[in-house]
Enzyme design. Structure first.
Site, PDB file in Angstrom:
ATOM      1  N   ASP A  59       0.811  -1.213   0.000  1.00  0.00           N
ATOM      2  CA  ASP A  59       0.000   0.000   0.000  1.00  0.00           C
ATOM      3  C   ASP A  59       0.843   1.260   0.000  1.00  0.00           C
ATOM      4  O   ASP A  59       0.454   2.291   0.533  1.00  0.00           O
ATOM      5  CB  ASP A  59      -0.922   0.004   1.233  1.00  0.00           C
ATOM      6  CG  ASP A  59      -0.126   0.160   2.514  1.00  0.00           C
ATOM      7  OD1 ASP A  59       1.105   0.047   2.455  1.00  0.00           O
ATOM      8  OD2 ASP A  59      -0.740   0.423   3.555  1.00  0.00           O
ATOM      9  N   HIS A 270      -5.169 -29.157  14.188  1.00  0.00           N
ATOM     10  CA  HIS A 270      -4.501 -27.868  14.003  1.00  0.00           C
ATOM     11  C   HIS A 270      -5.488 -26.709  14.163  1.00  0.00           C
ATOM     12  O   HIS A 270      -5.479 -25.756  13.392  1.00  0.00           O
ATOM     13  CB  HIS A 270      -3.804 -27.796  12.632  1.00  0.00           C
ATOM     14  CG  HIS A 270      -2.449 -28.427  12.640  1.00  0.00           C
ATOM     15  ND1 HIS A 270      -1.642 -28.504  11.537  1.00  0.00           N
ATOM     16  CD2 HIS A 270      -1.743 -29.006  13.644  1.00  0.00           C
ATOM     17  CE1 HIS A 270      -0.508 -29.121  11.856  1.00  0.00           C
ATOM     18  NE2 HIS A 270      -0.553 -29.437  13.125  1.00  0.00           N
ATOM     19  N   ASP A 287      -1.068 -26.605  22.293  1.00  0.00           N
ATOM     20  CA  ASP A 287       0.056 -27.062  21.457  1.00  0.00           C
ATOM     21  C   ASP A 287       0.780 -25.801  20.995  1.00  0.00           C
ATOM     22  O   ASP A 287       0.293 -25.086  20.115  1.00  0.00           O
ATOM     23  CB  ASP A 287      -0.514 -27.874  20.283  1.00  0.00           C
ATOM     24  CG  ASP A 287       0.565 -28.412  19.359  1.00  0.00           C
ATOM     25  OD1 ASP A 287       1.723 -27.965  19.432  1.00  0.00           O
ATOM     26  OD2 ASP A 287       0.231 -29.293  18.541  1.00  0.00           O
ATOM     27  N   ASP A 298       8.155 -26.977  20.434  1.00  0.00           N
ATOM     28  CA  ASP A 298       6.837 -27.516  20.081  1.00  0.00           C
ATOM     29  C   ASP A 298       6.416 -28.448  21.215  1.00  0.00           C
ATOM     30  O   ASP A 298       6.844 -29.599  21.266  1.00  0.00           O
ATOM     31  CB  ASP A 298       6.930 -28.269  18.740  1.00  0.00           C
ATOM     32  CG  ASP A 298       5.561 -28.718  18.251  1.00  0.00           C
ATOM     33  OD1 ASP A 298       4.540 -28.295  18.841  1.00  0.00           O
ATOM     34  OD2 ASP A 298       5.509 -29.492  17.276  1.00  0.00           O
ATOM     35  N   HIS A 367      -2.883 -39.093  13.951  1.00  0.00           N
ATOM     36  CA  HIS A 367      -1.806 -38.333  13.294  1.00  0.00           C
ATOM     37  C   HIS A 367      -0.481 -39.033  13.561  1.00  0.00           C
ATOM     38  O   HIS A 367      -0.420 -40.005  14.325  1.00  0.00           O
ATOM     39  CB  HIS A 367      -1.774 -36.878  13.794  1.00  0.00           C
ATOM     40  CG  HIS A 367      -1.693 -36.739  15.287  1.00  0.00           C
ATOM     41  ND1 HIS A 367      -0.541 -36.967  16.005  1.00  0.00           N
ATOM     42  CD2 HIS A 367      -2.648 -36.415  16.204  1.00  0.00           C
ATOM     43  CE1 HIS A 367      -0.783 -36.774  17.292  1.00  0.00           C
ATOM     44  NE2 HIS A 367      -2.046 -36.449  17.449  1.00  0.00           N
ATOM     45  N   HIS A 371       8.071 -35.653  14.599  1.00  0.00           N
ATOM     46  CA  HIS A 371       8.697 -34.912  13.500  1.00  0.00           C
ATOM     47  C   HIS A 371       9.994 -34.311  14.007  1.00  0.00           C
ATOM     48  O   HIS A 371      10.190 -34.152  15.216  1.00  0.00           O
ATOM     49  CB  HIS A 371       7.740 -33.846  12.930  1.00  0.00           C
ATOM     50  CG  HIS A 371       7.199 -32.875  13.934  1.00  0.00           C
ATOM     51  ND1 HIS A 371       7.901 -31.775  14.368  1.00  0.00           N
ATOM     52  CD2 HIS A 371       6.012 -32.839  14.612  1.00  0.00           C
ATOM     53  CE1 HIS A 371       7.166 -31.096  15.245  1.00  0.00           C
ATOM     54  NE2 HIS A 371       6.016 -31.733  15.428  1.00  0.00           N
ATOM     55  N   HIS A 378       8.242 -28.243  11.890  1.00  0.00           N
ATOM     56  CA  HIS A 378       8.412 -29.547  11.238  1.00  0.00           C
ATOM     57  C   HIS A 378       9.707 -29.389  10.454  1.00  0.00           C
ATOM     58  O   HIS A 378       9.703 -28.952   9.303  1.00  0.00           O
ATOM     59  CB  HIS A 378       7.243 -29.874  10.313  1.00  0.00           C
ATOM     60  CG  HIS A 378       5.959 -30.112  11.069  1.00  0.00           C
ATOM     61  ND1 HIS A 378       4.803 -30.512  10.467  1.00  0.00           N
ATOM     62  CD2 HIS A 378       5.650 -30.009  12.401  1.00  0.00           C
ATOM     63  CE1 HIS A 378       3.834 -30.644  11.379  1.00  0.00           C
ATOM     64  NE2 HIS A 378       4.333 -30.328  12.559  1.00  0.00           N
ATOM     65  N   GLU A 396       4.636 -37.263  20.190  1.00  0.00           N
ATOM     66  CA  GLU A 396       3.339 -36.646  20.487  1.00  0.00           C
ATOM     67  C   GLU A 396       2.142 -37.528  20.144  1.00  0.00           C
ATOM     68  O   GLU A 396       1.428 -37.261  19.181  1.00  0.00           O
ATOM     69  CB  GLU A 396       3.221 -35.296  19.764  1.00  0.00           C
ATOM     70  CG  GLU A 396       3.555 -35.294  18.284  1.00  0.00           C
ATOM     71  CD  GLU A 396       3.299 -33.922  17.638  1.00  0.00           C
ATOM     72  OE1 GLU A 396       2.239 -33.341  17.922  1.00  0.00           O
ATOM     73  OE2 GLU A 396       4.146 -33.472  16.863  1.00  0.00           O
ATOM     74  N   TYR A 400      -8.425 -38.717  20.223  1.00  0.00           N
ATOM     75  CA  TYR A 400      -9.425 -37.678  19.924  1.00  0.00           C
ATOM     76  C   TYR A 400     -10.786 -38.334  19.729  1.00  0.00           C
ATOM     77  O   TYR A 400     -10.964 -39.142  18.814  1.00  0.00           O
ATOM     78  CB  TYR A 400      -9.011 -36.910  18.655  1.00  0.00           C
ATOM     79  CG  TYR A 400      -7.578 -36.426  18.750  1.00  0.00           C
ATOM     80  CD1 TYR A 400      -7.276 -35.205  19.347  1.00  0.00           C
ATOM     81  CD2 TYR A 400      -6.519 -37.226  18.314  1.00  0.00           C
ATOM     82  CE1 TYR A 400      -5.959 -34.784  19.495  1.00  0.00           C
ATOM     83  CE2 TYR A 400      -5.200 -36.813  18.452  1.00  0.00           C
ATOM     84  CZ  TYR A 400      -4.923 -35.591  19.036  1.00  0.00           C
ATOM     85  OH  TYR A 400      -3.623 -35.190  19.181  1.00  0.00           O
ATOM     86  N   ARG A 409      -3.582 -34.664  23.784  1.00  0.00           N
ATOM     87  CA  ARG A 409      -2.284 -34.825  23.113  1.00  0.00           C
ATOM     88  C   ARG A 409      -1.214 -34.426  24.121  1.00  0.00           C
ATOM     89  O   ARG A 409      -1.380 -33.450  24.852  1.00  0.00           O
ATOM     90  CB  ARG A 409      -2.211 -33.953  21.850  1.00  0.00           C
ATOM     91  CG  ARG A 409      -0.853 -33.992  21.159  1.00  0.00           C
ATOM     92  CD  ARG A 409      -0.907 -33.599  19.671  1.00  0.00           C
ATOM     93  NE  ARG A 409      -1.185 -32.202  19.421  1.00  0.00           N
ATOM     94  CZ  ARG A 409      -2.331 -31.721  18.985  1.00  0.00           C
ATOM     95  NH1 ARG A 409      -3.360 -32.529  18.750  1.00  0.00           N
ATOM     96  NH2 ARG A 409      -2.481 -30.418  18.765  1.00  0.00           N
ATOM     97  N   GLU A 411       2.933 -33.791  24.069  1.00  0.00           N
ATOM     98  CA  GLU A 411       4.066 -33.685  23.134  1.00  0.00           C
ATOM     99  C   GLU A 411       5.301 -33.154  23.854  1.00  0.00           C
ATOM    100  O   GLU A 411       5.244 -32.125  24.523  1.00  0.00           O
ATOM    101  CB  GLU A 411       3.709 -32.723  21.996  1.00  0.00           C
ATOM    102  CG  GLU A 411       4.861 -32.443  21.044  1.00  0.00           C
ATOM    103  CD  GLU A 411       4.455 -31.553  19.882  1.00  0.00           C
ATOM    104  OE1 GLU A 411       3.575 -30.682  20.065  1.00  0.00           O
ATOM    105  OE2 GLU A 411       5.023 -31.736  18.784  1.00  0.00           O
TER     106      GLU A 411
END
Ligand code: GLY
Ligand code: MN
Length: 443
Positions: A59, A270, A287, A298, A367, A371, A378, A396, A400, A409, A411
């Site tokens: 802008d 997510h 998370d 994480d 899931h 990772h 990730h 993790e 669910y 969860r 982790e």
């Protein structure tokens, strides 16, 4: 906000981590990372391009529209936060290797708006350990010449660039790959990314120090959130506690959008809207990951909003926790993420009892287990790689069950060592009794 008097062609950024809570990356680490990459290449030329200013709103050039973040690979090899910059690494089997860095010259008018930048000069040499630092004014022309001159290792052995998206976005890469003249072309074009990923998989001492800080800050935020939870709280209020803790502890940004879900939202893997209100008896999945000095944590915790798990929640939580522990206990050099996944799923299946009838609870573990973790949440790295000391991964597992408003969860961030793995995120309580005690103590 002040209106700019001039439209800037580009916008100045902080130039290195110098002055930031994390500080600059020590030069000896930068040198070692470049040397390791040059060694993998053997003979050839590698080119990397920095990130550019992100245009959030085109802008009229308000410089503050950009929250500049350096490209991870560029930062890994240079420690710099300069934009519109290039790094050229020349690997030879006979003569010494070379590194050439192109950075923007300083611009006194732009610096009135956004602060001092790093031009080519002694400060840049001291920060990077690279002797040959040039202005980027003619960088593309200069690099093309360098790469295509007759004795260039790119002509005799090959050119290494990050292939994929960045290759087609960047004019010089496009030219070198698609339109070199037949008589003056690189011998071959290779993807630089897997070689960089191999290096980034094993964290050096500076990377580990940054990761440890990111994770400690994140664990502190988990504790602060647990102490603040109360029924009726909105997810964004929980997020505010977490992100205020990050920032006040020196984290420069989020490693990824915070995932804070209460009740049914806890079952959305997510979910990052943080718009829901918790109900008495809900579980809350948090998370989250602070970024510190370009490295992100994480860490996920699940807590009962009312301060105490119900018997059913506790039984399912205990199963997730025991599954996680079985996987963590198996992290040893030589093991792979595929092995860990199998160990965790088998454990959950065999220890489900009647909890998830008709069937076993692993059908609700929807899931992946792990990772790589590092500059990206990730992080880069081949998932068939056997674990080796210095690698960092998450573990993790989760369960669910939307029909029951149950999402769980847990982790943690795990450092592979020569023997016992180290749980880097142990500063955030994960045993149900510890979570309940912390929450009770704050009421
Ligand atoms: N923390 C989000 C994820 O691992 O996908
Ligand atoms: Mn994760």
């Amino acid at each position: 906000m002040l209106a700019p008097l001039l439209l800037f062609a580009g916008v100045a950024t902080a130039h290195a981590q110098a002055g930031s809570p994390a500080g600059a990356v020590p030069v000896e680490h930068l040198r070692a990372r470049r040397a390791a990459l040059l060694n993998k290449i053997g003979a050839g030329v590698a080119i990397l391009r920095s990130a550019d200013q992100r245009s959030i709103e085109a802008d009229g050039g308000h410089p503050q529209d950009s929250d500049f973040r350096q490209d991870n690979d560029f930062f890994y090899l240079t420690g710099l936060e300069t934009q519109r910059s290039w790094l050229v690494l020349v690997a030879r089997d006979t003569a010494p290797d070379e590194a050439i860095l192109f950075v923007p010259p300083r611009d006194s008018i732009a610096e009135r708006w956004t602060g001092p930048t790093l031009g080519p000069g002694p400060e840049a040499v001291a920060l990077t350990g690279i002797e040959d630092i040039r202005s980027n004014a003619e960088a593309e022309r200069d690099i093309r010449r360098l790469v295509l001159r007759p004795n260039s290792p790119a002509r005799t052995h090959g050119l290494y660039i990050p292939r994929g998206e960045r290759e087609s976005d960047i004019a010089l890469f496009r030219d070198l790959v698609f339109t070199p003249s037949a008589s003056r072309a690189p011998a071959a074009i290779y993807d630089l990314r897997p070689l960089l990923a191999e290096g980034r998989l094993i964290k050096d001492a500076d990377e580990l120090a940054r990761l440890r800080r990111a994770i400690a800050i994140t664990a502190k935020a988990q504790r602060a959130a647990m102490q603040a939870l109360k029924p009726g709280m909105w997810e964004y209020e929980i997020e505010a506690v977490i992100e205020a803790t990050f920032r006040s502890s020196g984290a420069e940004r989020l490693g990824f959008p915070s995932i804070i879900g209460a009740g049914t939202n806890a079952t959305v893997l997510h979910y990052d809207k943080s718009r829901g209100q918790s109900l008495t008896g809900d579980l809350v999945v948090m998370d989250i990951g602070a970024e510190f000095g370009y490295y992100t944590a994480d860490v996920t915790r699940t807590a009962p909003i009312s301060g105490k798990f119900t018997a059913r929640q506790r039984a399912l939580y205990d199963l997730v926790l025991a599954t996680q522990q079985a996987a963590i206990d198996s992290v040893r050099p030589g093991v792979t993420t595929r092995d860990l996944n199998r160990i965790a799923r088998t454990y959950m299946r065999e220890h489900s009892g009647d909890l998830c009838r008709p069937g076993t609870c692993d059908r609700f573990f929807v899931h992946g287990l792990s990772h790589w973790l590092g500059m990206d949440v990730h992080d880069v790295g081949d998932y068939s790689t056997a674990f080796a000391p210095g690698m960092v991964l998450t573990v993790e597992p989760g369960i669910y069950i939307p029909e029951e408003r149950i999402g769980i969860r847990i982790e943690d961030d795990i450092l592979v060592t020569a023997d016992e793995p180290e749980i880097l995120s142990s500063g955030a309580p994960r045993r149900p009794g510890e979570i309940e005690a912390l929450m009770k103590g704050s009421r």
